[in-house]
Every structure is written in C-alpha cells, then in structure tokens.
Design a protein around this motif. Structure first.
Motif, PDB file in Angstrom:
ATOM      1  N   VAL A 126      55.322  12.484  52.856  1.00  0.00           N
ATOM      2  CA  VAL A 126      54.474  13.652  52.572  1.00  0.00           C
ATOM      3  C   VAL A 126      53.161  13.561  53.348  1.00  0.00           C
ATOM      4  N   ILE A 127      52.600  12.349  53.450  1.00  0.00           N
ATOM      5  CA  ILE A 127      51.353  12.179  54.202  1.00  0.00           C
ATOM      6  C   ILE A 127      51.593  12.417  55.688  1.00  0.00           C
ATOM      7  N   TYR A 128      52.716  11.898  56.214  1.00  0.00           N
ATOM      8  CA  TYR A 128      53.076  12.192  57.609  1.00  0.00           C
ATOM      9  C   TYR A 128      53.201  13.703  57.807  1.00  0.00           C
ATOM     10  N   LEU A 129      53.816  14.375  56.847  1.00  0.00           N
ATOM     11  CA  LEU A 129      53.985  15.822  56.931  1.00  0.00           C
ATOM     12  C   LEU A 129      52.635  16.533  56.942  1.00  0.00           C
ATOM     13  N   ALA A 130      51.707  16.039  56.139  1.00  0.00           N
ATOM     14  CA  ALA A 130      50.363  16.634  56.107  1.00  0.00           C
ATOM     15  C   ALA A 130      49.667  16.449  57.454  1.00  0.00           C
ATOM     16  N   PHE A 131      49.770  15.244  58.019  1.00  0.00           N
ATOM     17  CA  PHE A 131      49.193  15.000  59.346  1.00  0.00           C
ATOM     18  C   PHE A 131      49.795  15.949  60.378  1.00  0.00           C
ATOM     19  N   SER A 132      51.115  16.072  60.371  1.00  0.00           N
ATOM     20  CA  SER A 132      51.803  16.922  61.346  1.00  0.00           C
ATOM     21  C   SER A 132      51.422  18.388  61.178  1.00  0.00           C
ATOM     22  N   SER A 133      51.235  18.816  59.944  1.00  0.00           N
ATOM     23  CA  SER A 133      50.866  20.207  59.685  1.00  0.00           C
ATOM     24  C   SER A 133      49.470  20.514  60.215  1.00  0.00           C
ATOM     25  N   VAL A 134      48.539  19.589  60.000  1.00  0.00           N
ATOM     26  CA  VAL A 134      47.183  19.772  60.514  1.00  0.00           C
ATOM     27  C   VAL A 134      47.198  19.807  62.039  1.00  0.00           C
ATOM     28  N   LEU A 135      47.951  18.899  62.644  1.00  0.00           N
ATOM     29  CA  LEU A 135      48.034  18.847  64.109  1.00  0.00           C
ATOM     30  C   LEU A 135      48.706  20.095  64.665  1.00  0.00           C
ATOM     31  N   SER A 136      49.691  20.618  63.962  1.00  0.00           N
ATOM     32  CA  SER A 136      50.348  21.853  64.406  1.00  0.00           C
ATOM     33  C   SER A 136      49.374  23.024  64.383  1.00  0.00           C
ATOM     34  N   ALA A 137      48.539  23.063  63.347  1.00  0.00           N
ATOM     35  CA  ALA A 137      47.521  24.123  63.265  1.00  0.00           C
ATOM     36  C   ALA A 137      46.529  23.997  64.419  1.00  0.00           C
ATOM     37  N   LEU A 138      46.121  22.777  64.732  1.00  0.00           N
ATOM     38  CA  LEU A 138      45.216  22.556  65.864  1.00  0.00           C
ATOM     39  C   LEU A 138      45.877  22.936  67.183  1.00  0.00           C
ATOM     40  N   GLN A 139      47.162  22.640  67.301  1.00  0.00           N
ATOM     41  CA  GLN A 139      47.892  23.010  68.503  1.00  0.00           C
ATOM     42  C   GLN A 139      47.918  24.527  68.683  1.00  0.00           C
ATOM     43  N   ASN A 140      48.190  25.252  67.599  1.00  0.00           N
ATOM     44  CA  ASN A 140      48.208  26.721  67.674  1.00  0.00           C
ATOM     45  C   ASN A 140      46.838  27.262  68.080  1.00  0.00           C
ATOM     46  N   TYR A 141      45.801  26.635  67.552  1.00  0.00           N
ATOM     47  CA  TYR A 141      44.440  27.057  67.906  1.00  0.00           C
ATOM     48  C   TYR A 141      44.184  26.838  69.392  1.00  0.00           C
ATOM     49  N   LEU A 142      44.577  25.678  69.898  1.00  0.00           N
ATOM     50  CA  LEU A 142      44.371  25.385  71.318  1.00  0.00           C
ATOM     51  C   LEU A 142      45.177  26.327  72.203  1.00  0.00           C
ATOM     52  N   GLU A 143      46.373  26.656  71.785  1.00  0.00           N
ATOM     53  CA  GLU A 143      47.194  27.589  72.561  1.00  0.00           C
ATOM     54  C   GLU A 143      46.512  28.949  72.662  1.00  0.00           C
ATOM     55  N   LYS A 144      45.929  29.402  71.562  1.00  0.00           N
ATOM     56  CA  LYS A 144      45.233  30.684  71.581  1.00  0.00           C
ATOM     57  C   LYS A 144      43.988  30.612  72.457  1.00  0.00           C
ATOM     58  N   ARG A 145      43.275  29.486  72.383  1.00  0.00           N
ATOM     59  CA  ARG A 145      42.063  29.340  73.180  1.00  0.00           C
ATOM     60  C   ARG A 145      42.363  29.277  74.672  1.00  0.00           C
ATOM     61  N   THR A 146      43.499  28.730  75.031  1.00  0.00           N
ATOM     62  CA  THR A 146      43.856  28.631  76.448  1.00  0.00           C
ATOM     63  C   THR A 146      44.593  29.857  76.938  1.00  0.00           C
ATOM     64  N   GLY A 147      44.684  30.876  76.093  1.00  0.00           N
ATOM     65  CA  GLY A 147      45.257  32.140  76.543  1.00  0.00           C
ATOM     66  C   GLY A 147      46.764  32.220  76.561  1.00  0.00           C
ATOM     67  N   ARG A 148      47.427  31.274  75.888  1.00  0.00           N
ATOM     68  CA  ARG A 148      48.878  31.295  75.910  1.00  0.00           C
ATOM     69  C   ARG A 148      49.458  32.458  75.145  1.00  0.00           C
ATOM     70  N   HIS A 149      48.699  32.983  74.178  1.00  0.00           N
ATOM     71  CA  HIS A 149      49.207  34.077  73.356  1.00  0.00           C
ATOM     72  C   HIS A 149      48.452  35.389  73.605  1.00  0.00           C
ATOM     73  N   THR A 150      47.711  35.420  74.687  1.00  0.00           N
ATOM     74  CA  THR A 150      46.968  36.634  75.004  1.00  0.00           C
ATOM     75  C   THR A 150      47.883  37.691  75.605  1.00  0.00           C
ATOM     76  N   VAL A 151      47.833  38.867  75.052  1.00  0.00           N
ATOM     77  CA  VAL A 151      48.649  39.958  75.578  1.00  0.00           C
ATOM     78  C   VAL A 151      47.934  40.572  76.777  1.00  0.00           C
ATOM     79  N   LYS A 152      48.644  40.615  77.878  1.00  0.00           N
ATOM     80  CA  LYS A 152      48.031  41.136  79.101  1.00  0.00           C
ATOM     81  C   LYS A 152      48.728  42.428  79.533  1.00  0.00           C
TER      82      LYS A 152
END
Length: 222
Positions: free
Chosen positions: A196-222
C-alpha cells in the motif's frame, strides 16, 4: 481484524514509511540521475559514426536489457568479491540500478532524438551552428519534452524495483517489511501494508508525471 493485528499495522507503519523515505526514494533518485547521464551518453554514442564505441554501447544495452536485474545485482554484490571487488549494499545497489536505468533509458533518448524532424538540423545548420551546437540548443530540448512520459514511467518502475535491493541486504522498505515479518509472523499483513505504501508513492509520482507532461506541452491542443 483483531486488536493484535491492528496494533501490528500501527506499529509497523512508521518504520516502513521511514525506510521508504530515507532509503527507497534516495536510492531511486540517485540511481535515476546517474542513469540518465549514462543513458544520454549511450544514446549519443549509438547515434554517432564511431564504430568501436558504438559497438560497445550496443553490447552494453544488449547485456543489461537481456538479463534480469536481480541477476545483475547478485553478480555485483555476491559475485565481484570473488575477484577482490567488495562493495557495500548501497553502492552495489546504486551501480546495479544505474546500469539498468542507463540501458533502458538510452533507447528512450535515442528514439526521442530520432523523432525530431531533419528540418530542425537543417535550420540550425543554416544559422551557422555546428552539429554539437544544434544538438545542445535545438534537438535535445525538443527530445527532452518528448521523453518526459516514458522517463516518468521509468522512474516509477525504478521506485518499485528498488525492492530487489533487499536481496543484497540493503535495508530499504521491503527489507524493513521482511524484518518486521520475522518478529510478528504476519507476512500477509505486513507485506500488504508495504504494498500500500509503494502504491501511495507510485500514485504521487504519477500525479507529478502528469503535471510535468502538461508543463512541457505534451497535452496542449494545437
């Protein structure tokens, strides 16, 4: 669930979390950072025309990707002492995970660099840039943005893979759960809590990954 099991969960939570924060995450961060350096160097060598270094890089990637990480850790920690090379568990784990990250992520970098249109190289050349300048100023920044999602997945996988360091006696979170299990005789309970703790770590990291993807324009509609 009886009171004894509840008390075991409560008593084991902090030691497991502490092991995760103090040992698992630092191990993953250091290995990943060093692995990225190895990965980028390997990718650039594989994209170069240097025949011998290219063959060495290909061999390195082939060996690391073709053998289990657990076997690699055993060779580094238990095998090398037979030829006089003795490493402590932390250093052995760092070397093993760094080599693994370097091999796998070199393919991510190589694919990302190759995905940049040749017109970008030509445009940089027309501005008077050398190939090295074009790579540093034009190609790599674009390749880095392309690499964010797979590199994020790679880091999350590495955090989970650090549990393998328990097999070479490095006291990260899974090793801590083994020690607690040895005294409580509740493997299902303690290992589930660690999961469960590993899962919590992975969930937090996944959220950070999604944030970074948005910041780098990976999900920007052009």
């Amino acid at each position: 669930m009886d009171d004894r099991k509840i008390q075991i969960l409560i008593d084991s939570f902090w030691p497991l979390l502490k092991a995760g924060v103090a040992f698992t995450i630092p191990l993953a961060l250091i290995s990943f950072a060093l692995g990225l350096i190895v990965a980028l160097a390997t990718a650039l060598v594989r994209l170069s025309n240097w025949k011998i270094p290219n063959l060495i890089a290909r061999f390195y990637v082939w060996v690391i990707r073709g053998t289990p990480l657990l076997v690699q850790l055993y060779i580094i920690f238990y095998g090398l002492p037979s030829i006089g090379v003795v490493l402590n568990p932390f250093l052995a784990a760092i070397i093993g995970f760094t080599l693994s990250v370097g091999a796998y992520n070199s393919e991510i970098f190589r694919a990302a660099i190759q995905s940049i249109p040749t017109g970008q190289w030509e445009a940089a050349s027309s501005l008077g840039m050398t190939r090295a300048q074009a790579l540093r100023r034009v190609i790599l920044p674009q390749a880095a943005r392309v690499s964010v999602p797979p590199l994020g997945n790679s880091f999350i996988s590495l955090v989970k893979d650090t549990s393998l360091a328990a097999t070479i006696t490095y006291i990260e979170m899974f090793r801590a759960s083994q020690q607690i299990t040895a005294t409580t005789y509740e493997p299902l309970l303690v290992y589930t809590e660690a999961g469960v703790i590993y899962l919590a770590f992975s969930s937090v990291l996944s959220a950070l990954q999604n944030y970074l993807e948005k910041r780098t324009g990976r999900h920007t509609v052009k």
